[in-house]
Design an enzyme around this catalytic site. Structure first.
Site, mmCIF file in Angstrom:
data_model
loop_
_atom_site.group_PDB
_atom_site.id
_atom_site.type_symbol
_atom_site.label_atom_id
_atom_site.label_comp_id
_atom_site.label_asym_id
_atom_site.label_seq_id
_atom_site.Cartn_x
_atom_site.Cartn_y
_atom_site.Cartn_z
ATOM 1 N N GLY A 129 2.465 8.932 0.030
ATOM 2 C CA GLY A 129 1.603 8.077 0.747
ATOM 3 C C GLY A 129 1.893 7.486 2.255
ATOM 4 O O GLY A 129 2.526 8.484 2.772
ATOM 5 N N CYS A 130 1.710 6.343 2.529
ATOM 6 C CA CYS A 130 1.844 5.821 3.976
ATOM 7 C C CYS A 130 3.843 5.931 4.049
ATOM 8 O O CYS A 130 4.070 5.990 5.101
ATOM 9 C CB CYS A 130 1.528 4.715 4.111
ATOM 10 N N ALA A 131 4.338 5.869 2.732
ATOM 11 C CA ALA A 131 5.919 5.737 3.324
ATOM 12 C C ALA A 131 6.413 7.173 3.334
ATOM 13 O O ALA A 131 7.585 7.335 3.846
ATOM 14 C CB ALA A 131 6.479 5.479 1.732
#
Length: 374
Positions: A129-131
């Site tokens: 995801g955003c990581a």
């Protein structure tokens, strides 16, 4: 970095939400949360009328594949040109995206269509995801440390609007509908040469027993985003992890020169400012990305880094941190210092010190750089 041509403003988002979920008891709270994000506008890959219509998972994924092949090459070409690295000198392509699925990965299509060598390594990252923006930088760092004469290409393609689910009306789903935007970004991590952030140390951290706090439920209609209300509070346990990463490098996390932080939402940035004891203005690049584009998932850190380049205030030797946060709850972090146009022979002489670079030329290795594209 590149964003699609279709734009939806905060006012339009509130209006559409009010119409689509009229009478829902959770709507007033969701509207307040969306207003509090500070997102003025977002860019989406289709006109809003098409975005709000769900044609089925198969068609959504077909659009994802078509749009990623349409939009990634231009961004990649600019990244390669900014880094002064030809496609045949790339040793690995790290492709990050959590908003569509392809097998083989887009990396195979890029190799076949953009002049990359057939022995180019492929590292697709789909589930961070955003990581994943921070993870891609760290994996590029690791690769270039293992292969000091190599260069790495990072590509982030996040078409979050293709994950809109009209039947999901929980507060977390409604908030995400007003927060996430679409974007494509690319960066080159060079083995030597260039200007940028020397990546000197990286780390990952997982907060135990939080894997269901940010997740996808995969159903017949596609990816259904699930967001736990405890997520905004995760900066309190993660701030000490960032502090320790800097301390292990002999630095004070509260006294760095630049901070490239994932803009998951305003609470994330506000809390991190409080727990790191830094002024909120140090996150100005992340705030600007959030305000102008919304949360663009893994592309946030690359866009915030682009803004640091364009600001052109980082002096040689300036110290900084990059951090991306996402499902797990996972943090992917790196620290490093700024370098300007170091000669290649100097890079080679310094390879005994472990220091990668990230920036308009974002590099790493035992001296490595990453080049971004606007």
């Amino acid at each position: 970095m590149s964003v699609p041509e279709y734009v939806i403003t905060m006012e339009e988002t509130l209006d559409f939400a009010g119409q689509a979920y009229a009478g829902k008891p959770q709507l007033p709270l969701a509207l307040r949360l969306i207003q509090n994000t500070g997102v003025r506008k977002r860019h989406i890959v289709q006109p809003i009328e098409q975005t709000l219509h769900h044609p089925g998972f198969e068609e959504r994924n077909r659009i994802y594949e078509f749009e990623s092949k349409k939009r990634c090459p231009e961004v990649i070409e600019r990244a390669l040109a900014n880094a002064d690295v030809p496609a045949h000198d790339i040793g690995v392509i790290i492709y990050v995206s959590c908003t569509g699925f392809m097998m083989p990965s887009l990396t195979a299509w890029l190799i076949n269509n953009m002049g990359f060598r057939s022995n180019t390594r492929q590292i697709p990252i789909a589930q961070l995801g955003c990581a994943a923006g921070g993870a891609a930088i760290n994996r590029a760092h690791d690769f270039c440390t293992a292969y000091p004469e190599s260069n790495a290409l990072i590509v982030s393609c996040e078409l979050c609007s293709l994950c809109y689910q009209p039947d999901d009306d929980g507060v977390g789903s409604l908030l995400s509908d007003g927060l996430f935007g679409d974007a494509v970004a690319a960066a080159v991590v060079r083995g030597s040469g260039g200007t940028g952030m020397v990546l000197e140390r990286n780390a990952s951290h997982l907060i135990p027993n939080t894997e269901d706090w940010i997740s996808y439920a995969v159903r017949a209609t596609g990816f259904h985003f699930q967001l736990d209300r405890r997520v905004p509070g995760t900066m309190e346990p993660l701030a000490p992890v960032l502090r320790q990463l800097a301390a292990d490098h002999g630095w004070d996390i509260g006294n760095l020169d630049f901070y490239i932080i994932h803009a998951g939402g305003p609470r994330i940035l506000d809390d991190l400012s409080k727990f790191l004891h830094v002024d909120c203005d140090v996150f100005r690049h992340s705030w600007a990305t959030l305000t102008e584009y919304g949360n663009i998932a893994s592309a946030v850190v690359l866009d915030a880094l682009r803004r640091l380049f364009e600001e052109d205030t980082a002096m040689p030797g300036a110290t900084g941190v990059i951090a991306g946060f996402g499902p797990g709850i996972t943090a992917e972090m790196a620290v490093g210092s700024w370098i300007v146009d170091a000669p290649r022979n100097m890079d080679r002489m310094q390879r005994g010190t472990s220091a990668p670079r990230l920036g308009r030329d974002l590099t790493q290795s035992t001296r490595r750089r990453v080049a971004w594209t606007a």
